[in-house]
Scaffold this motif. Structure first.
Motif, PDB file in Angstrom:
ATOM      1  N   ARG A 481       0.751  -1.103  -0.156  1.00 22.98           N
ATOM      2  CA  ARG A 481      -0.090  -0.062  -0.041  1.00 22.98           C
ATOM      3  C   ARG A 481       0.919   1.239   0.039  1.00 22.98           C
ATOM      4  O   ARG A 481       1.636   1.218   0.705  1.00 22.98           O
ATOM      5  CB  ARG A 481      -0.863  -0.138   1.115  1.00 22.98           C
ATOM      6  N   MET A 482       0.463   2.075  -0.576  1.00 22.69           N
ATOM      7  CA  MET A 482       1.185   3.463  -0.725  1.00 22.69           C
ATOM      8  C   MET A 482       0.206   4.653  -0.384  1.00 22.69           C
ATOM      9  O   MET A 482      -1.155   4.662  -0.992  1.00 22.69           O
ATOM     10  CB  MET A 482       1.719   3.996  -1.927  1.00 22.69           C
ATOM     11  N   VAL A 483       0.446   5.456   0.631  1.00 22.01           N
ATOM     12  CA  VAL A 483      -0.396   6.727   0.873  1.00 22.01           C
ATOM     13  C   VAL A 483       0.431   7.978   0.543  1.00 22.01           C
ATOM     14  O   VAL A 483       1.416   8.197   1.185  1.00 22.01           O
ATOM     15  CB  VAL A 483      -0.823   6.441   2.292  1.00 22.01           C
ATOM     16  N   GLU A 525       6.965   1.655   6.688  1.00 22.65           N
ATOM     17  CA  GLU A 525       6.552   1.170   8.004  1.00 22.65           C
ATOM     18  C   GLU A 525       7.221  -0.133   8.516  1.00 22.65           C
ATOM     19  O   GLU A 525       6.724  -1.106   7.665  1.00 22.65           O
ATOM     20  CB  GLU A 525       4.998   1.458   8.339  1.00 22.65           C
ATOM     21  N   SER A 526       8.050  -0.105   9.313  1.00 23.61           N
ATOM     22  CA  SER A 526       8.781  -1.323   9.425  1.00 23.61           C
ATOM     23  C   SER A 526       8.165  -2.135  10.454  1.00 23.61           C
ATOM     24  O   SER A 526       8.404  -3.514  10.618  1.00 23.61           O
ATOM     25  CB  SER A 526      10.296  -1.004  10.120  1.00 23.61           C
ATOM     26  N   THR A 527       7.155  -1.643  11.128  1.00 22.34           N
ATOM     27  CA  THR A 527       6.204  -2.545  11.957  1.00 22.34           C
ATOM     28  C   THR A 527       4.987  -3.302  11.400  1.00 22.34           C
ATOM     29  O   THR A 527       4.178  -2.306  10.646  1.00 22.34           O
ATOM     30  CB  THR A 527       5.689  -1.621  13.195  1.00 22.34           C
ATOM     31  N   GLN A 528       5.090  -4.413  11.196  1.00 22.37           N
ATOM     32  CA  GLN A 528       3.878  -4.957  10.760  1.00 22.37           C
ATOM     33  C   GLN A 528       2.618  -5.411  11.790  1.00 22.37           C
ATOM     34  O   GLN A 528       2.752  -5.868  12.778  1.00 22.37           O
ATOM     35  CB  GLN A 528       3.986  -6.481  10.112  1.00 22.37           C
ATOM     36  N   ASP A 529       1.592  -4.764  11.621  1.00 22.50           N
ATOM     37  CA  ASP A 529       0.539  -4.964  12.416  1.00 22.50           C
ATOM     38  C   ASP A 529      -0.780  -5.474  11.583  1.00 22.50           C
ATOM     39  O   ASP A 529      -1.148  -4.883  10.633  1.00 22.50           O
ATOM     40  CB  ASP A 529       0.048  -3.645  13.057  1.00 22.50           C
ATOM     41  N   THR A 530      -1.115  -6.940  11.901  1.00 21.72           N
ATOM     42  CA  THR A 530      -1.923  -7.837  11.184  1.00 21.72           C
ATOM     43  C   THR A 530      -3.138  -6.822  11.325  1.00 21.72           C
ATOM     44  O   THR A 530      -4.066  -7.255  10.166  1.00 21.72           O
ATOM     45  CB  THR A 530      -2.115  -8.924  11.589  1.00 21.72           C
ATOM     46  N   ASP A 531      -3.737  -5.879  12.047  1.00 20.64           N
ATOM     47  CA  ASP A 531      -4.847  -5.361  11.887  1.00 20.64           C
ATOM     48  C   ASP A 531      -4.755  -4.212  10.707  1.00 20.64           C
ATOM     49  O   ASP A 531      -5.714  -3.600  10.377  1.00 20.64           O
ATOM     50  CB  ASP A 531      -5.466  -4.318  13.235  1.00 20.64           C
ATOM     51  N   THR A 532      -3.846  -3.653  10.355  1.00 17.14           N
ATOM     52  CA  THR A 532      -3.515  -2.312   9.449  1.00 17.14           C
ATOM     53  C   THR A 532      -2.608  -2.860   8.225  1.00 17.14           C
ATOM     54  O   THR A 532      -2.694  -2.281   7.257  1.00 17.14           O
ATOM     55  CB  THR A 532      -3.059  -1.327  10.369  1.00 17.14           C
ATOM     56  N   ALA A 533      -1.640  -3.598   8.404  1.00 21.42           N
ATOM     57  CA  ALA A 533      -0.725  -3.988   7.318  1.00 21.42           C
ATOM     58  C   ALA A 533      -1.350  -5.028   6.216  1.00 21.42           C
ATOM     59  O   ALA A 533      -1.940  -5.726   6.368  1.00 21.42           O
ATOM     60  CB  ALA A 533       0.502  -4.792   8.077  1.00 21.42           C
ATOM     61  N   PRO A 534      -0.877  -4.763   4.925  1.00 21.35           N
ATOM     62  CA  PRO A 534      -1.407  -5.471   3.841  1.00 21.35           C
ATOM     63  C   PRO A 534      -1.064  -6.955   4.210  1.00 21.35           C
ATOM     64  O   PRO A 534       0.113  -7.330   4.654  1.00 21.35           O
ATOM     65  CB  PRO A 534      -0.623  -4.953   2.790  1.00 21.35           C
ATOM     66  N   LYS A 553       6.224  -3.142  -6.701  1.00 22.24           N
ATOM     67  CA  LYS A 553       6.235  -2.301  -8.008  1.00 22.24           C
ATOM     68  C   LYS A 553       4.961  -1.936  -8.737  1.00 22.24           C
ATOM     69  O   LYS A 553       4.630  -0.830  -9.047  1.00 22.24           O
ATOM     70  CB  LYS A 553       7.208  -3.302  -9.133  1.00 22.24           C
ATOM     71  N   LYS A 554       4.101  -3.042  -8.350  1.00 20.52           N
ATOM     72  CA  LYS A 554       2.585  -2.728  -9.054  1.00 20.52           C
ATOM     73  C   LYS A 554       1.854  -1.697  -8.285  1.00 20.52           C
ATOM     74  O   LYS A 554       1.274  -0.717  -8.920  1.00 20.52           O
ATOM     75  CB  LYS A 554       1.962  -4.190  -8.945  1.00 20.52           C
ATOM     76  N   VAL A 555       2.068  -1.423  -7.141  1.00 18.50           N
ATOM     77  CA  VAL A 555       1.453  -0.503  -6.329  1.00 18.50           C
ATOM     78  C   VAL A 555       2.176   0.856  -6.679  1.00 18.50           C
ATOM     79  O   VAL A 555       1.468   2.115  -6.471  1.00 18.50           O
ATOM     80  CB  VAL A 555       1.392  -0.861  -4.615  1.00 18.50           C
ATOM     81  N   ALA A 556       3.305   0.964  -6.683  1.00 19.46           N
ATOM     82  CA  ALA A 556       4.039   2.188  -7.066  1.00 19.46           C
ATOM     83  C   ALA A 556       3.497   2.483  -8.175  1.00 19.46           C
ATOM     84  O   ALA A 556       3.454   3.821  -8.567  1.00 19.46           O
ATOM     85  CB  ALA A 556       5.485   1.799  -7.020  1.00 19.46           C
ATOM     86  N   GLU A 557       3.339   1.874  -9.231  1.00 19.15           N
ATOM     87  CA  GLU A 557       2.988   2.089 -10.642  1.00 19.15           C
ATOM     88  C   GLU A 557       1.479   2.577 -10.677  1.00 19.15           C
ATOM     89  O   GLU A 557       1.293   3.709 -11.101  1.00 19.15           O
ATOM     90  CB  GLU A 557       2.980   1.110 -11.652  1.00 19.15           C
ATOM     91  N   GLU A 558       0.696   2.111  -9.680  1.00 18.07           N
ATOM     92  CA  GLU A 558      -0.761   2.465  -9.687  1.00 18.07           C
ATOM     93  C   GLU A 558      -0.805   3.697  -9.003  1.00 18.07           C
ATOM     94  O   GLU A 558      -1.545   4.769  -9.435  1.00 18.07           O
ATOM     95  CB  GLU A 558      -1.413   1.511  -8.821  1.00 18.07           C
ATOM     96  N   PHE A 559       0.165   4.056  -7.974  1.00 18.39           N
ATOM     97  CA  PHE A 559       0.141   5.088  -7.171  1.00 18.39           C
ATOM     98  C   PHE A 559       0.450   6.302  -8.159  1.00 18.39           C
ATOM     99  O   PHE A 559      -0.132   7.437  -8.040  1.00 18.39           O
ATOM    100  CB  PHE A 559       1.249   4.898  -6.185  1.00 18.39           C
ATOM    101  N   ALA A 649      -3.162   3.778  -2.892  1.00 18.28           N
ATOM    102  CA  ALA A 649      -3.098   2.480  -3.756  1.00 18.28           C
ATOM    103  C   ALA A 649      -2.807   1.528  -2.795  1.00 18.28           C
ATOM    104  O   ALA A 649      -1.911   1.385  -2.190  1.00 18.28           O
ATOM    105  CB  ALA A 649      -2.196   2.759  -5.023  1.00 18.28           C
ATOM    106  N   GLU A 650      -3.507   0.379  -3.222  1.00 20.67           N
ATOM    107  CA  GLU A 650      -3.263  -0.790  -2.543  1.00 20.67           C
ATOM    108  C   GLU A 650      -3.513  -2.102  -3.696  1.00 20.67           C
ATOM    109  O   GLU A 650      -4.564  -2.184  -4.142  1.00 20.67           O
ATOM    110  CB  GLU A 650      -4.098  -1.205  -1.486  1.00 20.67           C
ATOM    111  N   LEU A 651      -2.346  -2.825  -3.567  1.00 15.63           N
ATOM    112  CA  LEU A 651      -2.536  -4.055  -4.866  1.00 15.63           C
ATOM    113  C   LEU A 651      -2.023  -5.337  -4.332  1.00 15.63           C
ATOM    114  O   LEU A 651      -1.200  -5.062  -3.313  1.00 15.63           O
ATOM    115  CB  LEU A 651      -1.834  -3.665  -6.053  1.00 15.63           C
ATOM    116  N   THR A 652      -2.447  -6.259  -4.729  1.00 15.53           N
ATOM    117  CA  THR A 652      -2.131  -7.779  -4.498  1.00 15.53           C
ATOM    118  C   THR A 652      -1.086  -8.173  -5.808  1.00 15.53           C
ATOM    119  O   THR A 652      -1.622  -8.038  -6.758  1.00 15.53           O
ATOM    120  CB  THR A 652      -3.077  -8.616  -4.065  1.00 15.53           C
ATOM    121  N   ASN A 653      -0.165  -8.962  -5.362  1.00 16.77           N
ATOM    122  CA  ASN A 653       0.586  -9.654  -6.455  1.00 16.77           C
ATOM    123  C   ASN A 653       0.303 -11.301  -6.034  1.00 16.77           C
ATOM    124  O   ASN A 653       1.068 -11.886  -4.995  1.00 16.77           O
ATOM    125  CB  ASN A 653       2.284  -9.333  -6.349  1.00 16.77           C
TER     126      ASN A 653
END
Length: 812
Positions: A481-483, A525-534, A553-559, A649-653
């Motif tokens: 995800r990118m914001v 964000e180096s901390t992964q929180d399963t409530d918020t992290a992709p 790469k996919k999310v950066a291109e969409e962003f 943008a948020e995408l899955t590969n």
């Protein structure tokens, strides 16, 4: 906030909050309880009873939980993606605490107290009654007729899985290969080989121990903060272990201090959560010592390889065979995956003209449980193949480099069983480059001359190949995800985990490359929180820059596309909607510059194909001229009274590709024969890992892997008492890992070929560095002394025994 005691909030065994829960626990250290685990003092048996009377009298003890108190739920622990296919699911053979003891140090009880001292005192006062069974620490003992099955509910005997694999023909057998070889090439022109090679059980020795703390929040959500490589997998498996829905589990993984695969298992996370649930949701810190980490978490598999080969006298491999026996310890963990991976690479590293046959057995024993460790069975496999290859070269009188060039994987090789292909091929180039760097021909010729004296020198080599990720054997999926921030910078969120390997740095590079933002304008964000992290399955299998990198790469291109879409709106509405804004001049000037570049009239629309993002600026693509700073676009997108857009943008590969990486290590050693000491004087390692994204982090990965491989070769081995199953060297004083004094100057180089399947032409590099140095050192010792060491580690004791047997040391 006030402290929450047992009288304030209650949570039942299934995570349901009972009673009033008006507030959560204060997380100040003074309110965090301490937890410790009680480990069994036998390796095989049954806990009959645990007397907690005296332990409960210790001041500060809050609660004692035994194996008789926990839910009767068996669950898996391996950090594999969950499979909807039953046949591919991991073995459920663990409980939170075990009444049936299968290893020395099994988890059978735990203490929760106000401080560490009270925990330790209470542990010493627990009184346990056992029913003991015969101890089986070796594969041979566990496979004997009449041996006690350790998991009779799951397996009729102690074989977890046995698999049979072949290469070339499905029904190929080595015995048939020998017959064909003699018939086709002539009995006088073929030579047969047979040898047994052995690898040790070792500890990962990551810096940070697998500590955690857990609490239940005001909504009844069970939160575990832990040192793990696989937060999203732990979330699922913890829910299974506790018998609660996955949505009630929250895993938070901070930036952690290493893992090397030990933390690719769910270790004590669900037990920690259960401890908190039993004390009203108060935070409980579960502390695991170095000693506990060594004997009670996971180890590398000890695997013994029985090998055979038939080759022509000029060095052509015709047929080879491996029978691999893997000591898995008391629990399945990753099960047969490691030994199967070991067998796969044995058949993939060289191409036999007639065929290859592999049989792999993974066996339950009463030794410490083995799980994932860096390179996942391939150090064992390459020890077998590369010791065998040099032994063949010595017997035939062929240069080991030439023998490998003749028989190594051919260009474009595709494994017929799993479809994994050498899409880019740099193995031979790596061998040629490495040989030149270490001056192989000159030194090989020099050390081939008869040597005498106490110190002798030799030069050796070993090659490897390694796939990238786990497709098609298992699921490969990752999201990112990118914001956009108000100042034109961006937040990057990855489900992939940074565990010290430098992944976050590389992900930011990737995001900058594909979004057009400057590197310094992207915050990860180096901390992964399963409530918020992709979602991402985690750090393992050298997958992150390949699989997660594709998501990045996919999310950066969409962003970037979404930024450009908003930029098009801005420049096409420069007069109408921006007449009252502070950015009127900047936006009007941008619109004018774009129209001039493309020869547009005032009433003609500017389109998105005319714009791009570069160095955090909107540019017109024709001349590459910057026309609008991204900070102006961002500020406008957030606060525009006409069109407010929060650009994300948020995408899955879902990755359905794989590729082999490969490489070689050359080592030059000096052997002190009377003392049995080996000094690595020179080492060159060359990798074919596709395009290198970050040379500094890549080189660091290789340096670290080499150091681990040196330890694997010369000193590291967990010693297990065969009578009791107890680990005898469960500390860093007695378990010898290399120090800075033991590691030579290392030359690291790369063959950079663009791999068409990698997001940026890259493929695996995280694990491969640990693979080849060990057998390369062994082969250098072989040249220096003429003695073939088949068992790792090659300790001073083993070396002097072998030298004495070979007549190099005079027996008094």
């Amino acid at each position: 906030m006030r402290e929450v005691g047992q009288d304030k909030i209650r949570v039942d065994a299934y995570g349901k909050v009972t009673g009033e829960a008006k507030y959560t626990a204060d997380l100040e250290p003074k309110n965090i309880l301490h937890g410790k685990v009680y480990h069994s003092t036998i390796a095989n048996g049954l806990v009959k009873s645990i007397d907690t009377t005296e332990a409960e009298k210790v001041p500060g003890v809050v609660k004692i939980i035994t194996c008789f108190d926990v839910p009767d739920i068996q669950f898996p622990t391996a950090g594999h993606p969950w499979s909807v296919e039953k046949a591919h699911q991991d073995i459920c053979d663990r409980k939170l605490l075990n009444q049936r003891v299968r290893i020395y140090g099994d988890d059978i009880a735990c203490v929760i107290a106000e401080n560490e001292v009270a925990c330790s005192q209470a542990l010493r006062l627990l009184k346990v009654e056992y029913e003991e069974y015969p101890v089986m620490t070796t594969v041979e003992e566990a496979l004997k007729e009449g041996a006690t099955p350790l998991h009779p509910d799951l397996r009729k005997d102690n074989v977890i899985v046995h698999s049979h694999m072949t290469m070339v023909e499905k029904d190929f057998t080595f015995d048939e290969g020998v017959k064909k070889a003699k018939a086709q090439y002539g009995e006088d022109n073929v030579v047969e080989f047979s040898a047994v090679y052995d690898t040790p059980k070792i500890s990962h020795c990551h810096i940070e121990l697998p500590v955690s703390f857990a609490y239940v929040d005001v909504n009844g959500k069970i939160t575990i903060v832990c040192s793990t490589q696989i937060p999203h997998i732990v979330k699922l498996y913890a829910s299974m272990a506790l018998g609660v829905p996955a949505g009630k589990i929250r895993i938070i993984k901070p930036y952690i201090g290493g893992g090397f695969g030990n933390k690719q298992d769910m270790l004590y996370e669900p037990l920690n959560a259960y401890m908190s649930m039993q004390v009203g949701g108060r935070p409980v810190r579960l502390e695991i010592s170095r000693e506990e980490t060594i004997y009670a978490t996971r180890t590398r598999h000890q695997i013994t390889g029985h090998t055979k080969a038939v080759v022509t006298k000029d060095g052509q491999f015709l047929a080879r065979k491996l029978e691999a026996f893997s000591n898995n310890g008391g629990y399945a963990s990753h099960g047969h995956a490691i030994c199967a991976n070991c067998g796969n690479v044995y058949k993939e590293l060289y191409q036999d003209k007639l065929g290859t046959e592999v049989d792999c057995w993974t066996v339950y024993t009463n030794a410490p449980t083995a799980g994932a460790m860096r390179a996942y069975g391939i150090p064992q496999s390459v020890w077998f193949t590369e010791c065998q290859t040099d032994d063949i070269a010595k017997k035939l009188g062929i240069d080991p480099l030439e023998l490998r060039l003749i028989n190594c994987i051919p260009e474009g090789f595709k494994d017929p069983h799993n479809g994994i292909t050498f899409h880019s091929y740099g193995l031979k180039q790596a061998m040629e480059k490495g040989a030149e760097l270490i001056h192989w021909k000159e030194k090989r010729a020099e050390y081939d001359k008869p040597q005498s004296g106490e110190k002798r020198r030799g030069i050796g080599m070993a090659i490897f190949c390694y796939k990238t990720g786990v497709y098609p054997i298992a699921l490969e999926t990752a999201s990112a995800r990118m914001v956009l921030n108000q100042d034109g910078s961006a937040q990057l969120f990855m489900g992939a985990t940074e565990i010290g390997q430098g992944a976050d740095t590389v992900f930011v590079q990737m995001a900058a490359e594909s979004s057009g933002l400057r590197f310094e304008d992207i915050y990860i964000e180096s901390t992964q929180d399963t409530d918020t992290a992709p979602f991402d399955t985690g750090a393992y299998a050298s997958r992150q820059t390949y699989v997660s990198g594709k998501a990045c790469k996919k999310v950066a291109e969409e962003f970037k596309r979404r930024i450009i879409d908003y930029a098009v709106y801005m420049v096409n509405h420069a007069v109408e909607d921006f007449s009252k804004t502070v950015y009127l001049n900047e936006v009007t000037a941008a619109a004018k510059a774009i129209r001039e570049a493309y020869g547009l009239k005032e009433d003609e629309e500017i389109t998105k194909d005319m714009l791009d993002v570069l160095e955090s600026e909107i540019i017109e693509k024709k001349n590459g001229k910057a026309v609008l700073p991204l900070r102006i676009l961002a500020d406008t997108a957030f606060y525009s009274l006409d069109k407010s857009v929060h650009i994300t943008a948020e995408l899955t590969n879902h990755c359905k590709e794989n590729s082999f990486s490969s490489g070689v290590c050359f080592t030059e050693v000096e052997v002190d024969i009377p003392l049995g000491l080996v000094e690595v004087k020179n080492l060159v390692q060359v990798h074919d890992s596709g395009v290198i994204i970050n040379h500094a982090t890549a080189t660091g990965q290789v340096h670290g892997g080499i150091a681990q491989s040196i330890g694997y070769a010369l000193s590291e081995e967990l010693l297990v008492d065969e009578k009791t199953g107890r680990v005898l060297n469960d500390n860093l004083l007695d378990f010898k890992i290399p120090t800075a004094m033991d590691v030579p100057d290392m030359q690291v180089d790369f063959v950079e070929l663009d791999d068409p399947t990698g997001p940026y032409g890259n493929k695996s590099l995280g694990e491969p560095p640990i693979i080849p140095a060990g057998p390369a050192i062994r082969n250098a010792i072989l040249q220096a002394t003429g003695v073939a060491m088949n068992t790792a580690p090659m300790t001073a004791q083993r070396l002097t025994d072998a030298f004495r047997e070979a007549g190099l040391i005079e027996t008094i």
